[in-house]
Write an enzyme that holds these catalytic residues in place. Structure first.
Site, mmCIF file in Angstrom:
data_model
loop_
_atom_site.group_PDB
_atom_site.id
_atom_site.type_symbol
_atom_site.label_atom_id
_atom_site.label_comp_id
_atom_site.label_asym_id
_atom_site.label_seq_id
_atom_site.Cartn_x
_atom_site.Cartn_y
_atom_site.Cartn_z
ATOM 1 N N HIS A 80 5.164 1.010 10.526
ATOM 2 C CA HIS A 80 6.277 0.164 10.113
ATOM 3 C C HIS A 80 6.480 0.274 8.610
ATOM 4 O O HIS A 80 5.558 0.573 7.862
ATOM 5 C CB HIS A 80 6.085 -1.299 10.533
ATOM 6 C CG HIS A 80 4.858 -1.955 10.014
ATOM 7 N ND1 HIS A 80 3.590 -1.693 10.490
ATOM 8 C CD2 HIS A 80 4.699 -2.901 9.053
ATOM 9 C CE1 HIS A 80 2.704 -2.446 9.846
ATOM 10 N NE2 HIS A 80 3.355 -3.176 8.962
ATOM 11 N N HIS A 120 8.275 -1.663 5.279
ATOM 12 C CA HIS A 120 8.801 -2.904 4.712
ATOM 13 C C HIS A 120 9.911 -2.545 3.728
ATOM 14 O O HIS A 120 9.685 -1.748 2.812
ATOM 15 C CB HIS A 120 7.712 -3.646 3.927
ATOM 16 C CG HIS A 120 6.544 -4.080 4.740
ATOM 17 N ND1 HIS A 120 6.408 -5.376 5.180
ATOM 18 C CD2 HIS A 120 5.456 -3.399 5.177
ATOM 19 C CE1 HIS A 120 5.270 -5.471 5.852
ATOM 20 N NE2 HIS A 120 4.677 -4.288 5.867
#
Length: 112
Positions: free
Chosen positions: A98, A100
């Protein structure tokens, strides 16, 4: 598999979606560290950036394409930061790749 991000991608856990297509999901972070804090995940489970291969690397490029669209939509014309954490020493809290996106304020380096 007991991966929270896979469950979010599959719609089993709700999220505040910012962007979605067949390959990528972007949603607001539950504990934002900036006025804009969006997480981008591939819908395919990849444990971390250390697990990117020639077979799945197209997903990273696609995430950055989605991030460019989201940045425009969220009016982050002054800039933003995109970061991914890898492994225990890198402070990776969810073992699903992931990214950010942090924006809406000035960023400092090092990030403390």
């Amino acid at each position: 598999m007991d991966c929270i991000f896979c469950k979010i991608a599959n719609g089993e856990i709700p999220s505040t979606k910012v962007y979605e297509d067949d390959l990528v999901l972007a949603f607001k972070d539950l504990e934002p560290q900036a006025p804009v804090h969006v997480l981008f995940i591939p819908k395919e489970h990849i444990a971390s950036a250390a697990d990117i291969t020639p077979e799945n690397s197209h997903l990273v490029a696609h995430i950055y394409e989605a991030a460019a669209k989201v940045a425009k939509d969220l009016e982050l014309e002054n800039g933003f930061r995109i970061v991914t954490n890898v492994g225990e020493d890198g402070q990776q809290s969810v073992k699903h790749l992931h990214f950010h996106m942090l924006g809406g304020r000035g960023m400092h380096w090092p990030p403390g």
